[in-house]
Design a protein around this motif. Structure first.
Motif, PDB file in Angstrom:
ATOM      1  N   HIS A  96       0.845  -1.201   0.000  1.00 58.47           N
ATOM      2  CA  HIS A  96       0.000   0.000   0.000  1.00 58.47           C
ATOM      3  C   HIS A  96       0.877   1.247   0.000  1.00 58.47           C
ATOM      4  O   HIS A  96       1.875   1.312   0.722  1.00 58.47           O
ATOM      5  CB  HIS A  96      -0.917   0.009   1.234  1.00 58.47           C
ATOM      6  CG  HIS A  96      -1.870   1.149   1.258  1.00 58.47           C
ATOM      7  ND1 HIS A  96      -1.892   2.085   2.262  1.00 58.47           N
ATOM      8  CD2 HIS A  96      -2.836   1.525   0.390  1.00 58.47           C
ATOM      9  CE1 HIS A  96      -2.841   2.978   2.019  1.00 58.47           C
ATOM     10  NE2 HIS A  96      -3.426   2.662   0.880  1.00 58.47           N
ATOM     11  N   ASP A  98       0.166   5.623  -0.223  1.00 63.15           N
ATOM     12  CA  ASP A  98      -0.794   6.724  -0.290  1.00 63.15           C
ATOM     13  C   ASP A  98      -0.002   8.028  -0.221  1.00 63.15           C
ATOM     14  O   ASP A  98       0.634   8.321   0.787  1.00 63.15           O
ATOM     15  CB  ASP A  98      -1.789   6.627   0.868  1.00 63.15           C
ATOM     16  CG  ASP A  98      -2.930   7.629   0.770  1.00 63.15           C
ATOM     17  OD1 ASP A  98      -2.918   8.493  -0.137  1.00 63.15           O
ATOM     18  OD2 ASP A  98      -3.849   7.551   1.605  1.00 63.15           O
ATOM     19  N   GLN A 110      -3.871  13.369  -5.054  1.00 65.79           N
ATOM     20  CA  GLN A 110      -3.626  12.131  -4.314  1.00 65.79           C
ATOM     21  C   GLN A 110      -3.308  11.004  -5.282  1.00 65.79           C
ATOM     22  O   GLN A 110      -3.896  10.909  -6.362  1.00 65.79           O
ATOM     23  CB  GLN A 110      -4.843  11.745  -3.475  1.00 65.79           C
ATOM     24  CG  GLN A 110      -4.642  10.467  -2.681  1.00 65.79           C
ATOM     25  CD  GLN A 110      -5.842  10.104  -1.813  1.00 65.79           C
ATOM     26  OE1 GLN A 110      -6.885  10.753  -1.876  1.00 65.79           O
ATOM     27  NE2 GLN A 110      -5.698   9.068  -1.013  1.00 65.79           N
ATOM     28  N   GLU A 112      -2.798   6.730  -4.980  1.00 68.61           N
ATOM     29  CA  GLU A 112      -2.881   5.573  -4.084  1.00 68.61           C
ATOM     30  C   GLU A 112      -2.694   4.288  -4.878  1.00 68.61           C
ATOM     31  O   GLU A 112      -3.300   4.103  -5.931  1.00 68.61           O
ATOM     32  CB  GLU A 112      -4.224   5.544  -3.359  1.00 68.61           C
ATOM     33  CG  GLU A 112      -4.317   4.415  -2.355  1.00 68.61           C
ATOM     34  CD  GLU A 112      -5.605   4.420  -1.561  1.00 68.61           C
ATOM     35  OE1 GLU A 112      -5.629   3.800  -0.486  1.00 68.61           O
ATOM     36  OE2 GLU A 112      -6.598   5.024  -2.007  1.00 68.61           O
ATOM     37  N   ASP A 114      -2.882   0.174  -4.071  1.00 71.56           N
ATOM     38  CA  ASP A 114      -3.403  -0.715  -3.034  1.00 71.56           C
ATOM     39  C   ASP A 114      -3.391  -2.166  -3.500  1.00 71.56           C
ATOM     40  O   ASP A 114      -4.202  -2.563  -4.337  1.00 71.56           O
ATOM     41  CB  ASP A 114      -4.820  -0.292  -2.654  1.00 71.56           C
ATOM     42  CG  ASP A 114      -5.338  -1.000  -1.418  1.00 71.56           C
ATOM     43  OD1 ASP A 114      -4.688  -1.948  -0.940  1.00 71.56           O
ATOM     44  OD2 ASP A 114      -6.408  -0.599  -0.932  1.00 71.56           O
TER      45      ASP A 114
END
Length: 195
Positions: A96, A98, A110, A112, A114
């Motif tokens: 992960h 972020d 942003q 991200e 995952d």
């Protein structure tokens, strides 16, 4: 035969439920920002994540300033927070990441990645450095290009902004109207032309 088909079906359903997601909302930055970004890592973040992200930001033209973990993003005009978590599944992998970007304390972008639900997928075993560079590239598609520009002055009457040349001409006329000595006029004229 029936048991083998059932096992294949269960395996296919289990693997299809596994997913790796990546979402990026590119940062929208004001042109008047200086191309310096404060980096705020998560507490106990692996040093490799910080160095890879810093190198990627520098490649995009930013100057970086490393802040203490947990610092507030509103302490800098432009700041970024970043979290990275690793997991173990036969090998260590980044599960992960972020990364968030803030302008004047307000989130403006942003990225991200995952893989926490990657389960049996082998494509979760990626190069963390390459993934961080990819996320940085998508988060800052133009890098620091265009940052640090001072907006054109807006006339008091609310008309459209003046071009740089029109602004200089306006300032030159003011200099001539002030009745300055020759030396003072020359000094201020050179300042105006060098701006």
């Amino acid at each position: 035969m029936r048991v083998a088909s059932l096992f294949t079906l269960i395996t296919a359903v289990a693997i299809s439920g596994c997913s790796i997601k990546q979402n990026v909302s590119p940062a929208t930055l004001s042109a008047e920002l200086a191309p310096e970004i404060c980096m705020i890592p998560a507490l106990n973040l692996r040093a490799g994540f910080t160095s890879a992200y810093q190198a990627s930001l520098m490649e995009k033209g930013f100057r970086t300033r490393l802040m203490a973990p947990g610092s507030s993003p509103d302490r800098c005009a432009l700041a970024t927070t970043f979290i990275g978590r690793w997991g173990w599944d036969l090998a260590l992998y980044m599960k992960h990441a972020d990364i968030r970007v803030y302008e004047q304390g307000r989130q403006v972008g942003q990225a991200e990645y995952d893989a926490r639900w990657g389960g049996g997928r082998l494509d979760k075993f990626i190069s963390a450095e390459e993934k961080i560079a990819e996320l940085t590239g998508q988060l800052f598609p133009n890098g620091a290009v265009g940052l640090g520009r001072v907006p054109a002055p807006v006339p008091a009457d609310g008309a459209a902004p003046l071009s740089r040349e029109a602004y200089r001409q306006q300032q030159l006329q003011r200099l001539m109207d002030e009745g300055l000595s020759y030396e003072e006029y020359q000094h201020r004229y050179r300042q105006l032309m060098n701006d």
